[in-house]
Design a protein around this motif. Structure first.
Motif, PDB file in Angstrom:
ATOM      1  N   ASP A 225      40.997  27.738  47.617  1.00 14.39           N
ATOM      2  CA  ASP A 225      39.561  27.503  47.750  1.00 14.39           C
ATOM      3  C   ASP A 225      38.794  28.819  47.708  1.00 14.39           C
ATOM      4  N   GLU A 226      37.606  28.823  48.314  1.00 11.96           N
ATOM      5  CA  GLU A 226      36.746  29.999  48.284  1.00 11.96           C
ATOM      6  C   GLU A 226      37.458  31.232  48.820  1.00 11.96           C
ATOM      7  N   LEU A 227      38.286  31.019  49.863  1.00 10.31           N
ATOM      8  CA  LEU A 227      38.974  32.167  50.463  1.00 10.31           C
ATOM      9  C   LEU A 227      39.926  32.815  49.481  1.00 10.31           C
ATOM     10  N   GLU A 228      40.674  31.980  48.756  1.00 10.93           N
ATOM     11  CA  GLU A 228      41.611  32.534  47.784  1.00 10.93           C
ATOM     12  C   GLU A 228      40.823  33.275  46.713  1.00 10.93           C
ATOM     13  N   ARG A 229      39.710  32.671  46.276  1.00  7.76           N
ATOM     14  CA  ARG A 229      38.897  33.332  45.254  1.00  7.76           C
ATOM     15  C   ARG A 229      38.378  34.666  45.770  1.00  7.76           C
ATOM     16  N   LEU A 230      37.942  34.657  47.043  1.00 13.73           N
ATOM     17  CA  LEU A 230      37.426  35.896  47.629  1.00 13.73           C
ATOM     18  C   LEU A 230      38.489  36.982  47.641  1.00 13.73           C
ATOM     19  N   SER A 231      39.706  36.616  48.071  1.00 16.49           N
ATOM     20  CA  SER A 231      40.728  37.662  48.160  1.00 16.49           C
ATOM     21  C   SER A 231      41.104  38.164  46.766  1.00 16.49           C
ATOM     22  N   ILE A 232      41.117  37.256  45.786  1.00 23.25           N
ATOM     23  CA  ILE A 232      41.430  37.700  44.418  1.00 23.25           C
ATOM     24  C   ILE A 232      40.320  38.607  43.895  1.00 23.25           C
ATOM     25  N   ALA A 233      39.067  38.199  44.175  1.00 26.03           N
ATOM     26  CA  ALA A 233      37.938  39.008  43.697  1.00 26.03           C
ATOM     27  C   ALA A 233      37.963  40.389  44.336  1.00 26.03           C
ATOM     28  N   LEU A 234      38.255  40.432  45.654  1.00 25.61           N
ATOM     29  CA  LEU A 234      38.325  41.727  46.336  1.00 25.61           C
ATOM     30  C   LEU A 234      39.419  42.585  45.726  1.00 25.61           C
ATOM     31  N   ASN A 235      40.547  41.957  45.450  1.00 27.15           N
ATOM     32  CA  ASN A 235      41.653  42.713  44.867  1.00 27.15           C
ATOM     33  C   ASN A 235      41.312  43.276  43.499  1.00 27.15           C
ATOM     34  N   SER A 236      40.613  42.470  42.689  1.00 27.95           N
ATOM     35  CA  SER A 236      40.315  43.014  41.368  1.00 27.95           C
ATOM     36  C   SER A 236      39.261  44.108  41.501  1.00 27.95           C
ATOM     37  N   MET A 237      38.425  44.023  42.541  1.00 31.64           N
ATOM     38  CA  MET A 237      37.480  45.113  42.775  1.00 31.64           C
ATOM     39  C   MET A 237      38.230  46.390  43.160  1.00 31.64           C
ATOM     40  N   VAL A 238      39.218  46.238  44.044  1.00 32.69           N
ATOM     41  CA  VAL A 238      40.015  47.401  44.436  1.00 32.69           C
ATOM     42  C   VAL A 238      40.707  47.991  43.205  1.00 32.69           C
ATOM     43  N   ALA A 239      41.194  47.094  42.334  1.00 34.31           N
ATOM     44  CA  ALA A 239      41.877  47.579  41.131  1.00 34.31           C
ATOM     45  C   ALA A 239      40.914  48.387  40.259  1.00 34.31           C
ATOM     46  N   ARG A 240      39.681  47.867  40.122  1.00 39.33           N
ATOM     47  CA  ARG A 240      38.694  48.600  39.309  1.00 39.33           C
ATOM     48  C   ARG A 240      38.375  49.949  39.936  1.00 39.33           C
ATOM     49  N   LEU A 241      38.237  49.950  41.265  1.00 37.33           N
ATOM     50  CA  LEU A 241      37.983  51.220  41.961  1.00 37.33           C
ATOM     51  C   LEU A 241      39.131  52.189  41.727  1.00 37.33           C
ATOM     52  N   THR A 243      41.179  52.337  39.219  1.00 34.74           N
ATOM     53  CA  THR A 243      41.096  52.901  37.869  1.00 34.74           C
ATOM     54  C   THR A 243      40.017  53.972  37.804  1.00 34.74           C
ATOM     55  N   ALA A 244      38.848  53.651  38.386  1.00 39.96           N
ATOM     56  CA  ALA A 244      37.741  54.603  38.330  1.00 39.96           C
ATOM     57  C   ALA A 244      38.121  55.916  39.016  1.00 39.96           C
ATOM     58  N   PHE A 245      38.740  55.782  40.190  1.00 42.11           N
ATOM     59  CA  PHE A 245      39.144  56.988  40.931  1.00 42.11           C
ATOM     60  C   PHE A 245      40.161  57.806  40.141  1.00 42.11           C
ATOM     61  N   THR A 246      41.128  57.079  39.556  1.00 38.83           N
ATOM     62  CA  THR A 246      42.150  57.783  38.786  1.00 38.83           C
ATOM     63  C   THR A 246      41.502  58.554  37.642  1.00 38.83           C
ATOM     64  N   HIS A 247      40.548  57.891  36.970  1.00 42.40           N
ATOM     65  CA  HIS A 247      39.843  58.555  35.873  1.00 42.40           C
ATOM     66  C   HIS A 247      39.169  59.830  36.349  1.00 42.40           C
ATOM     67  N   ILE A 248      38.445  59.701  37.475  1.00 44.24           N
ATOM     68  CA  ILE A 248      37.698  60.857  37.976  1.00 44.24           C
ATOM     69  C   ILE A 248      38.654  61.995  38.327  1.00 44.24           C
ATOM     70  N   ARG A 249      39.764  61.630  39.017  1.00 42.08           N
ATOM     71  CA  ARG A 249      40.706  62.673  39.420  1.00 42.08           C
ATOM     72  C   ARG A 249      41.321  63.338  38.199  1.00 42.08           C
ATOM     73  N   ARG A 250      41.713  62.481  37.250  1.00 39.82           N
ATOM     74  CA  ARG A 250      42.277  63.030  36.013  1.00 39.82           C
ATOM     75  C   ARG A 250      41.272  63.968  35.360  1.00 39.82           C
ATOM     76  N   PHE A 251      40.033  63.488  35.341  1.00 41.79           N
ATOM     77  CA  PHE A 251      39.008  64.287  34.687  1.00 41.79           C
ATOM     78  C   PHE A 251      38.877  65.656  35.348  1.00 41.79           C
ATOM     79  N   SER A 252      38.797  65.695  36.681  1.00 37.47           N
ATOM     80  CA  SER A 252      38.623  67.016  37.303  1.00 37.47           C
ATOM     81  C   SER A 252      39.853  67.879  37.112  1.00 37.47           C
ATOM     82  N   ALA A 253      41.037  67.249  37.150  1.00 37.41           N
ATOM     83  CA  ALA A 253      42.248  68.040  36.926  1.00 37.41           C
ATOM     84  C   ALA A 253      42.257  68.600  35.503  1.00 37.41           C
ATOM     85  N   ASP A 254      41.936  67.708  34.537  1.00 36.23           N
ATOM     86  CA  ASP A 254      41.922  68.152  33.144  1.00 36.23           C
ATOM     87  C   ASP A 254      40.859  69.218  32.913  1.00 36.23           C
TER      88      ASP A 254
END
Ligand code: ADP
Length: 470
Positions: A225-241, A243-254
């Protein structure tokens, strides 16, 4: 203290109110339905009784005689025992038979007025007996016997029998309703709590996720239900974050890596230029200051590279056992000259045997940065003390100075990148604003932490806590 804005509270209140309303509606319907039913069935039984009296006994009164009729009524209906009222009145308004006060004394019919029958139709009515002698439901039926004599048959029953049933029902409701509502509130609150438990769990694990452990995921509550959707949505948000963080870190290292080579070339060129013999004095000075700035830039780039590599988790860290006290002692000796140049007394108290596990080159960097700061921000004639000790399961490194100190409002920020309390001063002493950020990153990578205590004008103490080697 109850939180009245919480979902739990609001849902429970709504649902208790709904239940109360429904129960009340049900109670009212039941009450009136039952009242109506009881009254109708009482009426029916009175009618039947009157008809039986008339048809069975009164019809043939010409042949049987009045005494026989009276006896039969007494015998068959025993009105006094059954709390019933029976009266038979002759056409001339004289009473043939009238039952007396019933044994349970629920009414007293002695003063009941003679029947008033206008038209010759049977009727039912409620009678209030005078002087509070009770209430009767009274059925009155005119009847003509076979011999042509006219009679009025009356049957009655006390009304309060019905009333006491209804009162019982009301009482049951008055006590039962609050109990039922209280039970449902309690049950609802409990059910709601267990229903919201997954949300709590989700919140707790969401709180644990920081920029350092973005690889972790929240537990997915499989409720469909909504709870499962919420946890999945939160997880995909964490995943996007992530990726974004990895990009930024890579960028500063590079970026810092890419800046290194041109900087080295630039420095080489400038140095070569400075060596030219027939150089104008002013040009030489300018080249000198350009070289200084290039030097600074290189330092910043080197520091940035260190931090971003640590951040990106790509810094190759050695994992070796070594004695932190020994390392500290040696480092202090190497920096003694720097302190003496500034006429600062450098004391070290580090007895061996404080074993830690990790990358000694990086931990040396921690000691160097802290010592360097302590010397930089302490005026000539001051004192810097370094101490290493074991404290339970932790190794403690302490660098204490009698320098300028750090104002309270700056304390929470000094481990941030490029943060400097006094930009001009930091620049004048050759700071980059990255030294403490590096210290913090290295400590974190070793499972330790660095803290600071300081008073403006009095000096500062930096403490590094690391786990001792197992
Ligand atoms: P910087 O290269 O400017 O020294 P750091 O990251 O090492 O950068 O330190 C950040 C700021 O914290 C410094 O600019 C300075 O204002 C303050 N600071 C650090 N160590 C000390 C100290 N021992 N005494 C006073 N201030 C300090």
């Amino acid at each position: 203290m109850m939180n009245t804005r919480s979902i739990r509270f609001r849902l429970t209140v709504w649902y208790a109110a709904l239940l109360a309303g429904l129960l009340a509606l049900f109670g009212i319907t039941l009450y009136f339905g039952l009242a109506d039913y009881l009254e109708r069935s009482l009426k029916n039984s009175l009618e039947k009784q009157a008809q039986q009296v008339a048809v069975t006994y009164l019809a043939d009164i010409g042949q049987t005689g009045e005494d026989y009729v009276i006896e039969e009524i007494k015998e068959h209906y025993a009105p006094e025992i059954n709390s019933r009222f029976v009266r038979v009145t002759r056409g001339d308004n004289s009473v043939l038979y009238a039952s007396g006060i019933p044994e349970d004394k629920s009414f007293d019919p002695t003063d009941l007025p003679a029947p008033t029958i206008g038209d010759d139709k049977p009727q039912t009515r409620e009678v209030h007996l005078p002087q509070d002698k009770g209430e009767l439901l009274l059925y009155t039926m005119p009847f003509t016997a076979n011999d042509g004599n006219r009679f009025v048959v009356e049957t009655g029953a006390p009304f309060d029998a019905i009333e006491s049933v209804l009162r019982g029902l009301l009482l049951t409701f008055a006590f039962g309703l609050p109990v039922m509502i209280a039970l449902s509130i309690g049950g609802g609150y409990f059910v709601m709590r267990s229903a919201l438990e997954p949300v709590d769990a989700l919140t707790r694990s969401a709180e644990r996720i920081t920029s350092r452990n973005l690889g972790e995921r929240l537990p997915v509550v499989e409720t469909g239900d909504e709870l499962e959707r919420l946890s999945i949505a939160l997880n995909s948000m964490v995943a996007r974050l992530d990726t974004a963080f990895t990009h930024i870190r890579r960028f500063s290292a590079d970026a810092s890596h890419e800046l290194r080579t041109p900087l080295t070339v630039l420095r080489g060129e400038l140095e070569e230029l400075a060596q030219q013999p027939n150089l104008h004095e002013e040009s030489r000075e300018r080249i000198g200051s350009a070289l200084e700035e290039t030097e600074r830039l290189s330092k910043i780039v080197e520091s940035l590279l260190v931090i971003s590599r640590l951040d990106a988790g790509e810094a190759r860290m050695e994992r070796k056992r070594f004695d932190l006290a020994e390392l500290t002692g040696a480092t202090v000796e190497q920096m003694r000259l720097l302190a003496e140049d500034k006429d600062i007394l450098l004391a070290c108290e580090a007895d061996g045997g404080v074993e830690v596990e990790g990358d000694s080159a990086r931990l040396k960097q921690v000691i160097v940065n802290l010592l360097d700061n302590a010397i930089k921000y302490t005026a000539p004639g001051g004192r810097v003390e370094v101490k290493v000790a074991r404290n339970g399961d932790s190794a403690m490194l302490e660098v204490k100075d009698s320098g300028v100190g750090i104002p309270g409002e700056a304390l929470p920020h000094i481990f941030e990148r490029f943060y400097r309390v006094d930009k001009a001063r930091s620049r004048a002493v050759g700071g980059t604003g990255l030294g403490l950020a590096i210290v913090k990153s290295i400590c974190a990578a070793h499972g330790g932490e660095v803290t600071v205590e300081s008073q403006e004008g009095r000096g500062s103490v930096f403490r590094v806590k690391l786990p001792v080697a197992a």
